[in-house]
Structure formats: C-alpha cells, structure tokens
Design a protein around this motif. Structure first.
Motif, short mmCIF file in Angstrom:
data_model
loop_
_atom_site.label_atom_id
_atom_site.label_comp_id
_atom_site.label_asym_id
_atom_site.label_seq_id
_atom_site.Cartn_x
_atom_site.Cartn_y
_atom_site.Cartn_z
N LEU A 153 -0.64 7.42 -0.54
CA LEU A 153 0.00 6.13 -0.78
C LEU A 153 -0.34 5.12 0.31
CD1 LEU A 153 2.53 5.93 1.40
CD2 LEU A 153 3.64 7.45 -0.22
N ALA A 167 7.04 5.50 -4.08
CA ALA A 167 5.63 5.89 -4.15
C ALA A 167 5.45 7.37 -3.80
CB ALA A 167 4.81 5.02 -3.20
N PHE A 199 -2.52 3.44 -4.57
CA PHE A 199 -2.67 4.89 -4.58
C PHE A 199 -4.16 5.21 -4.56
CE2 PHE A 199 1.37 4.03 -6.62
CZ PHE A 199 2.23 4.96 -6.04
#
Length: 342
Positions: A153, A167, A199
């Motif tokens: 992340l 996330a 991502f």
C-alpha cells in the motif's frame, strides 16, 4: 539519537479462528493494542462490517472472533479495533515500490508508534497462505501469497474519506483470496475504499500493475515490464485527488524510474532501497516518515527477502519451502531508528 526496535516473526497454520486466537494470545499486554484502542472508534456497525467482509473474505470474520478470544475481549470490541472497517483518519504514511517482471521491492515509511512490529506467516485452511508485515493485526502493509501474488500500500490522501475498508485490510482480503494481478485488480475495483491509496501489485507470471484507488473512483496504471509506485496518483483523471504538495513523492518516483536503465538484479535493488544513503531511505520518524522495513519478493523462486531499518540481519526464505512445513528458525528481527531531528 539511536533506538533499537524489534519485529516478531509469527507463524501459524490451521483454521481462521485458531489463527486469530494465536495472534490474540501473542499480542496480550503489547503496547500496540492499547494504542489501537485509543485510536479506533469504541464501536462500529458490526452488521455493515460483516456484510462487506462476507462479500470479499468471510473467513476474516472468524479470525476476528479468534483474536477477540485470544485477547479476552468482546467480539464487538475486537471488530472495532482490528477489522480496519470504519476507522478514523489515521496519520499519513509513505512508501516506495518498484515492480518488474522478475521481482517486487519496496520500503515502508512511517512511525514506530503505529507499527505492529509483526511479520506474519499464515497458512489458513480456507484461504491462500500469506507472508507479510501486519497492520492493525488483521491487515497487511505488504506481503505475498502462496500463488505468487505480491502487493503493498501507498497512502495518497484523505479526499473523499468515507466509511469503508482500510487499505491494509484490503490487501489482506486480496492476498487471501486472489491468485493473480487480474483478480487483485478486479477485487480492488469492488472493495469500498475508505481513503485514497495506491496499490503496487505483481504476480509470478510477470503481470504487474498499480491500482490508484479513491472511494469514488479506481483506475489502473500498467506497464509491460517496469512500474514504480509512491504517494500520489499519476492518472490524469484522478490527479485532483492528490494532496496539494506532491513534489517529495514525485522526486522519489523519478529516482526509481532512473533505476530502470541500470537493469538491477533483485539483490542490488534491495540494497538500493535499504541503503541509509539512498534517496528512498528516510529518518524523519517524528514527522511520520521514517523507513521501518524493506520487503522484496522474487517471482521465479518464491524468495522472500526482508529486513528492518539499518540492519544487517536479513530474513530470506522461499515461501514454497515454508508451505511444505519448513518452519523459520528466526523468531525476531532487529532494526535501528536514527532520529534526524533530535
């Protein structure tokens, strides 16, 4: 000022509940539990949370129940503290990653105060096995699964912030249930994201991507052989969701783009990331931007390589060997935090 810190290596196999119970027991009386209790909301809408989890990774509900029993707290409290659903705004974090057809390398930059200090290997009966650094116990900052899917992340902004999935919980859901980059992208387009994050993703077939995800829009950045990922959106249609000042992020991205032409091996790239003199290594821990770990994965041989800041102690193993039952002998990694502004 120098400050030593440790990360515990936890290895668990079995049912989702037992994996959660093991984690809960290991975390009893740990400082980070008190930190999360203070930071998270005292309660969340359990029905809404379970509805989202049931759609993407229902076994994580059982893991939460295991965590609650391991810690000897109520399931309701465990869900609020560890699910990563409907969390308040957390302090911003940084990260840099390079993804090629052959490997994935990244640094995680933040503060040790909101760091689980756990590297977890999990072999679940109902999900893909995973290895990675945990966040909020249930989630993952970065990691890889038994199918050779790797991801991490990168915080972007709190624009459009909403009730949704963090996330790090999104990464756990993807790694537990997706076998390749295409499946990961598809799931990240469906997950209700709480904030704006990038991502970075790659799989063992060499398929790489960066998913730029906001609560209202998700776009994908692709390249055949080389991608970099930092802390700003690069696709024009969502550029307005970035923070006002992104020069620092752009500078790191430019440095990694230049590395493309050096054709570095995974070992040399790993050294570039962990080197304290590298433009990718930071000591601004009091400003929530200090390098805490470097993580790498080789697609061809399932080799995981990781270390903590300013450490010569490198953990390196083949995930495929661990899946065959070969336990890691190392139980803890050590690193050193050097505070620049003290």
């Amino acid at each position: 000022m120098y400050e030593l810190y440790q990360v515990n290596i936890l290895q668990s196999r079995g049912s989702a509940f037992n994996i959660g119970y093991y984690m809960g027991q290991k975390l009893k009386n740990k400082t980070i539990i008190g930190v999360y209790k203070e930071k998270m909301k005292p309660a969340i809408d359990i029905q809404q949370m379970e509805s989202v989890f049931s759609a993407f990774a229902p076994h994580l509900i059982e893991e939460l129940k295991g965590i609650s029993e391991g810690l000897e707290i109520s399931y309701k409290e465990a869900a609020a503290i560890f699910s990563g659903y409907d969390i308040p705004k957390m302090d911003a974090m940084g990260c840099s990653a390079t993804i090629t057809n052959d490997y994935y390398v990244r640094n995680y930059d933040f503060t040790p105060l909101l760091y689980d200090h756990i590297f977890s290997l999990v072999d679940s009966e109902v999900a893909y096995a995973t290895a990675g650094f945990t966040q909020q116990v249930l989630g993952r900052l970065d990691g890889v699964n038994s199918e050779g899917l790797v991801m991490g992340l990168h915080f972007v902004s709190f624009k459009e912030f909403q009730t949704g999935i963090s996330a790090w919980t999104a990464i756990r859901m993807v790694l537990d249930t997706c076998s390749d980059t295409d499946e990961a992208v598809k799931m990240l387009k469906e997950i209700p994201h709480a904030a704006c994050y990038n991502f970075s993703i790659g799989d063992r077939s060499g398929n790489i991507a960066v998913v730029e995800a906001s609560p209202m829009q998700v776009v994908v950045r692709e390249n055949v052989s080389y991608l970099t990922c930092v802390n700003h959106f690069q696709q024009p249609e969502i550029h307005k969701k970035n923070r006002e000042h992104i020069g620092f992020s752009q500078k790191r991205d430019a440095f990694m783009q230049d590395l493309k032409y050096q054709n570095l091996s995974i070992n040399k790239m790993f050294q570039r990331f962990k080197d304290t003199q590298s433009p990718l290594f930071f000591k601004n821990y009091d400003e929530l931007f200090g390098t805490l770990h470097t993580f790498a994965y080789s697609f061809s041989d399932s080799q995981v390589t990781t270390c903590l800041a300013q450490s010569n102690q490198v953990l390196s193993f083949r995930l495929s060997d661990w899946l065959k039952g070969e336990e890691l002998l190392l139980s803890q990694m050590s690193g050193t935090i050097e505070r620049e502004n003290v």
